[in-house]
Design a protein around this motif. Structure first.
Motif, short mmCIF file in Angstrom:
data_model
loop_
_atom_site.label_atom_id
_atom_site.label_comp_id
_atom_site.label_asym_id
_atom_site.label_seq_id
_atom_site.Cartn_x
_atom_site.Cartn_y
_atom_site.Cartn_z
N GLU A 1 0.79 -1.28 0.12
CA GLU A 1 -0.23 0.05 -0.27
C GLU A 1 0.96 1.28 0.05
OE1 GLU A 1 -3.27 0.63 -0.19
OE2 GLU A 1 -4.01 -1.34 -0.31
N ASN A 2 1.89 1.24 0.81
CA ASN A 2 2.77 2.37 0.78
C ASN A 2 3.47 2.63 -0.39
OD1 ASN A 2 3.87 4.39 2.39
ND2 ASN A 2 5.99 3.33 2.27
N SER B 1 2.55 1.66 -3.63
CA SER B 1 1.50 2.30 -4.56
C SER B 1 1.03 3.57 -4.25
CB SER B 1 0.19 1.21 -4.33
OG SER B 1 -0.99 1.93 -4.72
N LEU B 2 0.92 4.05 -2.77
CA LEU B 2 0.73 5.47 -2.72
C LEU B 2 2.02 6.21 -3.14
CD1 LEU B 2 -0.98 7.62 -1.32
CD2 LEU B 2 -0.18 6.97 0.97
N ARG C 1 2.38 7.31 -6.58
CA ARG C 1 1.30 8.10 -7.06
C ARG C 1 1.71 9.71 -6.81
NH1 ARG C 1 -4.66 6.60 -6.11
NH2 ARG C 1 -4.86 8.20 -7.86
N THR D 1 2.44 9.94 5.51
CA THR D 1 3.20 8.61 5.18
C THR D 1 4.52 8.38 6.10
OG1 THR D 1 4.11 9.35 3.25
CG2 THR D 1 2.03 8.24 3.03
N LYS E 1 -4.77 3.30 2.22
CA LYS E 1 -5.77 3.32 1.27
C LYS E 1 -6.68 4.54 1.12
CE LYS E 1 -6.67 -1.65 1.06
NZ LYS E 1 -7.48 -2.97 1.69
N ASN F 1 -4.80 7.16 -0.95
CA ASN F 1 -4.97 6.69 -2.20
C ASN F 1 -6.38 7.39 -2.92
OD1 ASN F 1 -2.89 5.49 -3.69
ND2 ASN F 1 -2.76 3.83 -2.15
N ILE G 1 -6.49 10.87 -3.39
CA ILE G 1 -5.59 11.38 -4.76
C ILE G 1 -6.90 11.00 -5.76
CG2 ILE G 1 -3.83 10.69 -6.26
CD1 ILE G 1 -2.16 10.08 -3.90
N ASP G 2 -7.43 9.89 -5.82
CA ASP G 2 -8.35 9.82 -7.00
C ASP G 2 -9.46 11.02 -6.98
OD1 ASP G 2 -7.15 7.40 -7.38
OD2 ASP G 2 -8.80 6.24 -6.21
#
Length: 176
Positions: free
Chosen positions: A40-41, A43-44, A47, A65, A90, A93, A96-97
Motif C-alpha cells: 500500500e505504501n 502504491s501510494l 502516485r 506517510t 488506502k 489513495n 488522490i483519486d
C-alpha cells in the motif's frame, strides 16, 4: 500474548507454554500485515509524482506517510494500531483519486483537519521535549488519522464516529 503481563516465574512459564502453539500463527499474521502495508505504501508513494500540481496536498501526504511508516514502523507501533494502517494508506489513495474532480473540496477538508492537527502537534512536541508521555494525546493522534479517513474516504469507514466537530469537542474538553 501481551495483557496481563506475567508477574512471577510460574505465570511466565505458563504464558510461554501457551505462546508456543500460537507464535507461528502470530508471526504469519504479522508478515501478512507487513506485506500489505509495504505494498500500500509503495502504491501510494508512486502516485506522489502525479501530485506536482498540488504541492500542499503532496506535502500533507508525504508528512502523513512519513509519520505512519518510519523505518522502524513495525516496532514503533503496537500491532493493534498497525492493523489500521492499511485503511489509512488506502484512504490517502482514495484522496488522490478524488482530488482532481474537486480540488476545492480537498483544500477545505485539509484546512478543517489542520485546524485540529496544528494545536495537537504543538502540544505533542512540547510534551515530547519535556519527556512526558500522554496516553490521551496519543489516542487523539489516532483519532486524527481516523478523521482523515472520514474526510477523504468515507467509504472505507471508521471504527467509531469521528468528525471535525467531535474532535474539536474532545480537544477542548481535555485536561491541560
Amino acid at each position: 500474548l501481551l495483557d496481563p503481563l506475567p508477574t512471577n516465574a510460574e505465570a511466565f512459564a505458563l504464558r510461554a507454554q501457551e505462546a508456543k502453539t500460537r507464535i507461528s500463527l502470530i508471526a504469519q499474521e504479522l508478515m501478512r500485515l507487513t506485506s500489505t502495508l509495504l505494498a500500500e505504501n509503495a502504491s501510494l508513494t508512486k502516485r506522489f509524482a502525479t501530485l506536482r500540481a498540488f504541492p500542499a496536498v503532496l506535502e500533507d501526504l508525504e508528512q502523513q506517510t512519513a509519520k505512519l511508516m518510519p523505518k522502524n514502523f513495525l516496532v514503533a507501533y503496537p500491532f493493534e494500531r498497525l492493523a489500521h494502517f492499511a485503511r489509512y494508506l488506502k484512504a490517502a489513495n482514495v484522496r488522490i483519486d478524488k482530488l482532481r474532480a474537486n480540488p476545492a473540496r480537498d483544500a477545505q477538508q485539509m484546512s478543517d483537519w489542520k485546524a485540529l492537527s496544528q494545536p495537537f502537534e504543538r502540544e505533542w512536541l512540547q510534551k515530547a521535549r519535556a519527556g512526558v508521555s500522554d496516553p490521551k494525546l496519543e489516542e487523539f493522534r489516532w483519532l486524527l488519522e481516523e478523521l482523515r479517513v472520514s474526510l477523504y474516504a468515507q467509504e472505507l469507514k471508521t471504527p467509531m464516529p469521528v468528525s471535525v466537530k467531535r474532535l474539536q469537542k474532545i480537544w477542548d474538553s481535555r485536561p491541560r
